[in-house]
Structures are given as C-alpha cells and as structure tokens.
Design a protein around this motif. Structure first.
Motif, PDB file in Angstrom:
ATOM      1  N   SER B  74     -22.275  -1.223  10.860  1.00 48.20           N
ATOM      2  CA  SER B  74     -21.665  -2.548  10.666  1.00 48.20           C
ATOM      3  C   SER B  74     -21.377  -3.130  12.036  1.00 48.20           C
ATOM      4  CB  SER B  74     -20.372  -2.421   9.858  1.00 48.20           C
ATOM      5  OG  SER B  74     -19.698  -3.670   9.798  1.00 48.20           O
ATOM      6  N   VAL B  75     -21.628  -4.418  12.179  1.00 45.36           N
ATOM      7  CA  VAL B  75     -21.299  -5.107  13.431  1.00 45.36           C
ATOM      8  C   VAL B  75     -19.852  -5.604  13.328  1.00 45.36           C
ATOM      9  CG1 VAL B  75     -21.889  -6.962  15.025  1.00 45.36           C
ATOM     10  CG2 VAL B  75     -23.689  -5.848  13.666  1.00 45.36           C
ATOM     11  N   VAL B  76     -19.007  -5.123  14.226  1.00 52.30           N
ATOM     12  CA  VAL B  76     -17.585  -5.468  14.190  1.00 52.30           C
ATOM     13  C   VAL B  76     -17.362  -6.755  14.996  1.00 52.30           C
ATOM     14  CG1 VAL B  76     -15.245  -4.706  14.764  1.00 52.30           C
ATOM     15  CG2 VAL B  76     -16.965  -3.031  13.995  1.00 52.30           C
ATOM     16  N   TYR B  77     -16.821  -7.780  14.319  1.00 53.94           N
ATOM     17  CA  TYR B  77     -16.526  -9.058  14.976  1.00 53.94           C
ATOM     18  C   TYR B  77     -15.043  -9.226  15.265  1.00 53.94           C
ATOM     19  CZ  TYR B  77     -21.241 -10.445  13.695  1.00 53.94           C
ATOM     20  OH  TYR B  77     -22.601 -10.506  13.588  1.00 53.94           O
ATOM     21  N   ARG B  78     -14.208  -8.635  14.384  1.00 56.68           N
ATOM     22  CA  ARG B  78     -12.764  -8.773  14.546  1.00 56.68           C
ATOM     23  C   ARG B  78     -12.254  -7.464  15.123  1.00 56.68           C
ATOM     24  NH1 ARG B  78      -7.979  -7.450  12.645  1.00 56.68           N
ATOM     25  NH2 ARG B  78      -6.425  -8.983  12.044  1.00 56.68           N
ATOM     26  N   PRO B  79     -11.754  -7.465  16.359  1.00 59.31           N
ATOM     27  CA  PRO B  79     -11.373  -6.187  16.970  1.00 59.31           C
ATOM     28  C   PRO B  79     -10.205  -5.540  16.246  1.00 59.31           C
ATOM     29  CG  PRO B  79     -10.623  -8.034  18.321  1.00 59.31           C
ATOM     30  CD  PRO B  79     -11.477  -8.616  17.228  1.00 59.31           C
ATOM     31  N   PRO B  80     -10.232  -4.214  16.095  1.00 57.13           N
ATOM     32  CA  PRO B  80      -9.133  -3.517  15.437  1.00 57.13           C
ATOM     33  C   PRO B  80      -7.858  -3.523  16.269  1.00 57.13           C
ATOM     34  CG  PRO B  80     -10.785  -1.953  16.194  1.00 57.13           C
ATOM     35  CD  PRO B  80     -11.350  -3.316  16.432  1.00 57.13           C
ATOM     36  N   SER B  81      -7.986  -3.683  17.582  1.00 57.64           N
ATOM     37  CA  SER B  81      -6.801  -3.825  18.427  1.00 57.64           C
ATOM     38  C   SER B  81      -7.239  -4.533  19.696  1.00 57.64           C
ATOM     39  CB  SER B  81      -6.194  -2.463  18.766  1.00 57.64           C
ATOM     40  OG  SER B  81      -6.961  -1.839  19.781  1.00 57.64           O
ATOM     41  N   ALA B  82      -6.256  -4.927  20.495  1.00 56.00           N
ATOM     42  CA  ALA B  82      -6.569  -5.653  21.728  1.00 56.00           C
ATOM     43  C   ALA B  82      -7.461  -4.829  22.651  1.00 56.00           C
ATOM     44  CB  ALA B  82      -5.280  -6.042  22.428  1.00 56.00           C
ATOM     45  N   ALA B  83      -7.412  -3.502  22.501  1.00 58.67           N
ATOM     46  CA  ALA B  83      -8.212  -2.636  23.367  1.00 58.67           C
ATOM     47  C   ALA B  83      -9.715  -2.876  23.191  1.00 58.67           C
ATOM     48  CB  ALA B  83      -7.878  -1.169  23.091  1.00 58.67           C
ATOM     49  N   PHE B  84     -10.102  -3.375  22.015  1.00 52.86           N
ATOM     50  CA  PHE B  84     -11.526  -3.607  21.744  1.00 52.86           C
ATOM     51  C   PHE B  84     -11.906  -5.085  21.846  1.00 52.86           C
ATOM     52  CE2 PHE B  84     -10.711   0.476  19.716  1.00 52.86           C
ATOM     53  CZ  PHE B  84     -11.854   1.213  20.023  1.00 52.86           C
ATOM     54  N   ALA B  85     -10.917  -5.941  22.205  1.00 50.48           N
ATOM     55  CA  ALA B  85     -11.116  -7.387  22.082  1.00 50.48           C
ATOM     56  C   ALA B  85     -12.265  -7.902  22.939  1.00 50.48           C
ATOM     57  CB  ALA B  85      -9.826  -8.116  22.436  1.00 50.48           C
ATOM     58  N   GLU B  86     -12.458  -7.316  24.102  1.00 52.13           N
ATOM     59  CA  GLU B  86     -13.485  -7.863  24.995  1.00 52.13           C
ATOM     60  C   GLU B  86     -14.878  -7.346  24.667  1.00 52.13           C
ATOM     61  OE1 GLU B  86     -12.259  -7.376  29.032  1.00 52.13           O
ATOM     62  OE2 GLU B  86     -10.476  -8.626  28.751  1.00 52.13           O
ATOM     63  N   GLU B  87     -14.968  -6.421  23.708  1.00 50.20           N
ATOM     64  CA  GLU B  87     -16.278  -5.830  23.422  1.00 50.20           C
ATOM     65  C   GLU B  87     -16.952  -6.395  22.190  1.00 50.20           C
ATOM     66  OE1 GLU B  87     -16.092  -1.532  23.694  1.00 50.20           O
ATOM     67  OE2 GLU B  87     -14.634  -1.784  25.315  1.00 50.20           O
ATOM     68  N   VAL B  88     -16.209  -7.136  21.348  1.00 47.62           N
ATOM     69  CA  VAL B  88     -16.848  -7.661  20.137  1.00 47.62           C
ATOM     70  C   VAL B  88     -17.902  -8.693  20.522  1.00 47.62           C
ATOM     71  CG1 VAL B  88     -14.927  -7.230  18.590  1.00 47.62           C
ATOM     72  CG2 VAL B  88     -15.014  -9.406  19.844  1.00 47.62           C
ATOM     73  N   PRO B  89     -18.987  -8.806  19.725  1.00 46.27           N
ATOM     74  CA  PRO B  89     -19.334  -7.913  18.618  1.00 46.27           C
ATOM     75  C   PRO B  89     -19.969  -6.616  19.124  1.00 46.27           C
ATOM     76  CG  PRO B  89     -21.012  -9.611  18.852  1.00 46.27           C
ATOM     77  CD  PRO B  89     -19.971  -9.896  19.891  1.00 46.27           C
ATOM     78  N   TYR B  90     -19.616  -5.501  18.448  1.00 42.57           N
ATOM     79  CA  TYR B  90     -20.234  -4.218  18.770  1.00 42.57           C
ATOM     80  C   TYR B  90     -20.601  -3.506  17.475  1.00 42.57           C
ATOM     81  CZ  TYR B  90     -15.384  -2.667  18.013  1.00 42.57           C
ATOM     82  OH  TYR B  90     -14.137  -2.451  17.489  1.00 42.57           O
ATOM     83  N   VAL B  91     -21.380  -2.432  17.602  1.00 48.70           N
ATOM     84  CA  VAL B  91     -21.949  -1.796  16.409  1.00 48.70           C
ATOM     85  C   VAL B  91     -21.293  -0.445  16.158  1.00 48.70           C
ATOM     86  CG1 VAL B  91     -24.044  -0.952  15.299  1.00 48.70           C
ATOM     87  CG2 VAL B  91     -24.149  -2.938  16.829  1.00 48.70           C
ATOM     88  N   TYR B  92     -20.597  -0.334  15.041  1.00 47.38           N
ATOM     89  CA  TYR B  92     -20.170   0.964  14.514  1.00 47.38           C
ATOM     90  C   TYR B  92     -21.304   1.462  13.624  1.00 47.38           C
ATOM     91  CZ  TYR B  92     -17.877   4.376  11.523  1.00 47.38           C
ATOM     92  OH  TYR B  92     -17.568   5.522  10.830  1.00 47.38           O
ATOM     93  N   ALA B  93     -21.651   2.740  13.760  1.00 43.05           N
ATOM     94  CA  ALA B  93     -22.770   3.256  12.965  1.00 43.05           C
ATOM     95  C   ALA B  93     -22.530   4.710  12.591  1.00 43.05           C
ATOM     96  CB  ALA B  93     -24.070   3.152  13.757  1.00 43.05           C
ATOM     97  N   VAL B  94     -23.261   5.153  11.573  1.00 43.48           N
ATOM     98  CA  VAL B  94     -23.379   6.579  11.291  1.00 43.48           C
ATOM     99  C   VAL B  94     -24.830   6.949  11.588  1.00 43.48           C
ATOM    100  CG1 VAL B  94     -23.217   8.414   9.569  1.00 43.48           C
ATOM    101  CG2 VAL B  94     -21.608   6.476   9.510  1.00 43.48           C
TER     102      VAL B  94
END
Lengths: 403, 141
Positions: B74-94
């Motif tokens: 899934s491509v994450v657009y909404r960061p789960p916390s401020a720590a990830f804010a500058e990296e969106v969008p990024y890809v979570y995968a299995v």
C-alpha cells in the motif's frame, strides 16, 4: 423448524454518539448506555447477576472495567464478572460467555457494555498511527511491522490491494459499501455522519493509504453501547420482544501480516490467507447451529472499519463465492431496500466507532424486534451480527431471530 | 539538534531480545539470516524460539538470497506520525522471500506509483543506528 430459544437479548442502550463529547467521561458514557439497556430490558440493576465488559476504552491504565463499572453501578453480588480483551471481536465473545453462563444455569441476566472516548486518544488510536514507543504498543509483532511506517489501516489497504489483484475487485465496488452505510446513517438520527455520499465522493476524497481514500475509512469518536442478555424464562416476561440468540461462532487466525499472507504453516491446503479469512469458521459454525441458510438472513451487521472488510466478509461468511464480493456489494443489493441490507445503523463508517462492533449486536436485536424506525428492514426476522479484530484475523459472529 | 527537531517523535526502533538478536546482528552486517528448522527445513519469520510448523526448538540461522517478490503493498499518503511526514508517499509492502517467508518492509528505489504485486525485488539495508539496520527492498536490476 424449531429454533434455539434459551437465550435472548432483552434490552439494548446507547449513549449519544459524536466526534467528541468533551464534557463527559468515558465511564459516564458507559453508564448512560448501561442504564438505558437495563431500562429497555424492564429490569433493575439488582436483577443482573453477570457482567461481561469490553477491556477496550481508549485510555491507558487499569483495564478491569468490569470491577470499576460494577462498583459504580452498585451491581453485586454476581456469579460471572470479567472483561474481554479481544479488540473488535470482543462483543461477539461477550455474547458467547453470557450465552454459556445462562445456558448452564449460572446467570439469569448478563449485562454487556463497552464505550470509549477515542477523541482523546490521538494518533495512537485505531485508524490512525501507532505509539512511537514499540514497548507500549499492544501487539507482539510490531517490531517487524511498525518501523516501516504503516498506519493501522495500511494493513487493510494491503489486504484490499491483494483482493483487487486476485479477484479483479475495484475501488468503485468497495466504495459501494461506504455509500450504503452512509445512506443508512441518513435514516438514523443517532448517527454521526448523515449526509448521503456517492461513489465519486469516495473515489475523489483524499488518498490515505492506497487503495483507500478518506471515505473508505471509519471515524474515531466518543460513545458507548450496552445490552442485556437473559434466560428464556426471564425473556418471556420482558417488555420488549426477545431477540433470540439462535447461533454463534468464532474463527481466529494470526495478526502478523507475514503470517496472514503465508497461511497456516503445514496446512496451506486449508486455504486461509490475507484474503481468505477465518470468518469462514465463525460463519459456518453459526449457520450450522442456527439451522438456517444464508438466504434466510434479512439484515447483516458486519465490521466496516474499512470498505474492504464487509465485502470480504460476505464471501467468507458464505453469502457469495470467494472472489465475488465486489460484484455482490454493487447495484444496491446491500442497501435498505436490497436483498441483504448491510449495517442499517450506518456502521463504523458513518454511525459510531466507539464500542467497536457492539452496535452490530444492538442493531441486530432492534431489527428483529422491529424497533428501527425509518431504517427498519420490513418484516426482519433474522439478523446476523459480526465482530472482527486484527487484520480480519479474529471473528465472532451471532445470529439473532424474532419469535 | 535544534529545539524544533527534538519535538519530532522518532520512528519506532525495533527492540532487541533473546529471540531476535541474531536476526538483527545479521542485518547489521548487511547479510540477512533467518531461522531454518533443523527438523522440517521450514523457514520462519519473524524470529521465534520454536518452529511454527513442527514445534521443534532446533534451528540454524541461515543466510537468505535476499531475493523475493512483492506479495502485496500500500502506498502511504497520510503519515502515521510526524517522524514519517517528510517521506510520504512511500510504499509499505509484504515481500515473499525466495525461501518462503513473508516479510513486511518498504519498497525503495522506485516511484511508488510503479510498484506492482509480483515485482521482483532484492534486499537493501537502511542503517538506523549502531544496533539496527532495517531490511528494505528495491527492484532487481
């Protein structure tokens, strides 16, 4: 055909539901739901001899709500008293425990309750993110998942993408779930979100975690739900018609995404994976116990935390074949005037997420009682209520029937 | 570090324990090893004291090829916390490893919109601190 008439839901109650209820504590909300359910059941608190309470509550600290709520209510002595920590699958198992306690003769009236102030839980709460400290996050596998930045809903998004890949399911089909739930919420004065939406509204809302957009995702909010489960002999004296519990079932697999995707080690042929959930076990047991067919169900109250979930539950509970959930939810079949109305209260998507899934059981009882007003399914006799936790990992299902 | 930086929560860092310390040590060396059951040859992940298939306690830490395919993502657009804010969008995968286990991870080195289920990927490591390197995956050349 004779149906099981040993145990019934005899009373249901809720607090108000809103995005935030700043002036009331979570316990205040739980107590409002409890008092309303007791009144609906036509009993007094002294008639209650069992309490089964949700451990969930959106606040840290002592999770033994069964002790705290029984003290606040002055409900003792009791012969059954516990809290259940099964996340979204809690309500169905609360009902199972109540049912077994009553069938064994241990209890006569069991009170079930849940409630939360999710508005205060911030980004650590359901549907949002995670705690920054893995040591305090309540999950065993977070070390191997959360460093990679998933939202909780990202796991369901990955499930949806796999479902789309294997079966050709479309975002428009998933959006039909959100549209149906919002239409039903528009008929429910208690629902939080009541303005009807279209498929395009869902597709055009802002992206959260692909393929989900904002309107594919449940809300977080404040509220509480309670119900009273009673013996047959007590139920026949109750002011409201009984909602008999004619069948129930559980199905449980794993939480870790790697395990969910890989299936059961050494038992791969049993065909459980990320898009083939253990809801199948829960449904098969509940239908066998109830002695009814899928087409006998008049209304389905399913976990709609994200739009993929009910679509997949219709498959795994046997309402359609595996892979056909997409076409199944299209074309109004799951709307109030369709073949199998879904979530007439409006669900987690549009009515209320606090006390997650407890409202499915309350609504199922109200539907077979005929008490649902504008959102009543005409002549509803049988309702299926489901509750699910994890990533479609764990399921508790019950089937309720009118007299 | 400025005051404003100290307000930003850190990303979650895996906790090292008796069961997983050899796994994180292998990632630190950029040479990932997983447990292979000595009784039934089943490869497992996440690290565990017992075989998920045959319940044996006997295993060997064994190097993996680092090759796999994207099982889902899934491509994450909404960061789960401020720590990830500058990296969106990024890809979570299995990722399904060649050896069998399924590994939650990120897909890097590719536009998120280009990621597909079935994409062939290989492991790459992100050094987080002296103890932890996260196994991430990039497209095979």
């Amino acid at each position: 055909m004779s149906r099981d008439q040993r145990v019934a839901i005899t009373g249901v109650g809720t607090s108000e539901f809103a995005r935030a209820i700043p002036d009331k504590s979570a316990n205040r909300l739980r107590l409002e739901a409890i008092l309303s359910a007791i009144q609906d059941a036509g009993i007094t608190k002294d008639d209650i001899d069992g309490m089964v309470i949700s451990e969930g509550g959106g606040t840290a600290g002592n999770p033994r709500w069964h002790i705290e709520l029984s003290e606040l209510m002055g409900i003792y002595p009791k012969t059954v008293c516990t809290s259940i920590p099964m996340g979204g699958a809690t309500p169905g198992f609360c009902l199972d425990i109540a049912r077994w306690a009553i069938e064994s003769g241990r209890c006569r009236h069991v009170l079930i309750a849940a409630g939360a102030k999710e508005s205060g839980a911030g980004r650590g709460s359901h549907g949002h993110g995670f705690q920054d400290q893995l040591s305090v996050w309540p999950g065993h596998s977070v070390n191997y998942e959360h460093p990679f930045g998933p939202l909780l809903l990202t796991f369901f998004a990955a499930m949806a993408n796999r479902h789309m890949y294997e079966f050709g399911t479309t975002h428009e089909q998933m959006a039909a779930v959100a549209v149906a739930c919002r239409r039903h919420a528009s008929l429910n004065p208690d629902a939080v979100y009541r303005d009807p939406i279209t498929i395009s509204d869902v597709i055009d809302s802002r992206p959260i975690s692909s393929p989900f957009h904002l309107l594919d995702c449940c809300m977080v909010n404040d509220g509480a739900v309670a119900f009273v489960v009673s013996s047959a002999e007590a139920a026949r004296d109750a002011p409201q018609p009984p909602a008999w519990v004619i069948g129930s079932g559980g199905g449980h697999s794993s939480y870790f995404m790697g395990s969910l995707c890989g299936g059961i080690p050494g038992r791969e042929r049993e065909n459980f994976d990320l898009v083939r959930s253990s809801a199948r076990l829960a449904g098969d047991h509940a239908f066998a116990e109830a002695g009814i067919r899928r087409e006998d169900v008049d209304v389905a109250l399913l976990t709609d935390n994200f739009t993929i979930s009910p679509l997949m539950m219709f498959e795994d509970l046997g309402f359609c074949e595996k892979g056909e959930g997409g076409p199944f939810v299209e074309g109004g079949r799951i709307e109030i005037d369709g073949e199998i109305p879904l979530n007439t209260h409006g669900g987690l998507l549009s009515c209320n997420h606090a006390a997650t899934n407890f409202q499915n059981f309350a609504e199922a009882a109200l539907q077979v009682r005929g008490n649902c007003g504008e959102r009543q399914v005409p002549d509803a006799k049988i309702a299926l209520a489901a509750s699910s936790a994890g990533v479609g990992s764990t399921h508790q299902v019950a089937i309720l029937a009118s007299n | 570090m400025t005051a404003s930086h100290s307000q930003i929560p850190s990303k979650p860092i895996p906790l090292i324990d008796e069961d997983n310390e050899a796994f994180w040590a292998s990632c630190r060396r950029h040479a990932m090893e997983l447990q292979r059951c000595s009784e039934c040859d089943y490869w497992r992940y996440y690290p565990s004291p017992v075989c998920h298939r045959c319940s044996s306690f006997e295993f060997e830490w064994t190097p993996v090829s680092g090759l796999g395919t994207v099982y889902t993502y899934s491509v994450v657009y909404r960061p789960p916390s401020a720590a990830f804010a500058e990296e969106v969008p990024y890809v979570y995968a299995v990722v399904e490893l060649e050896e069998g286990p399924m590994m939650p991870t990120n897909i890097v080195g590719i536009e998120p919109s280009e990621v597909t289920i079935g994409l062939s990927v290989q492991v790459t490591y992100e050094d987080v601190n002296d103890s932890i390197a996260l196994p991430k995956f990039e497209p095979q050349p």
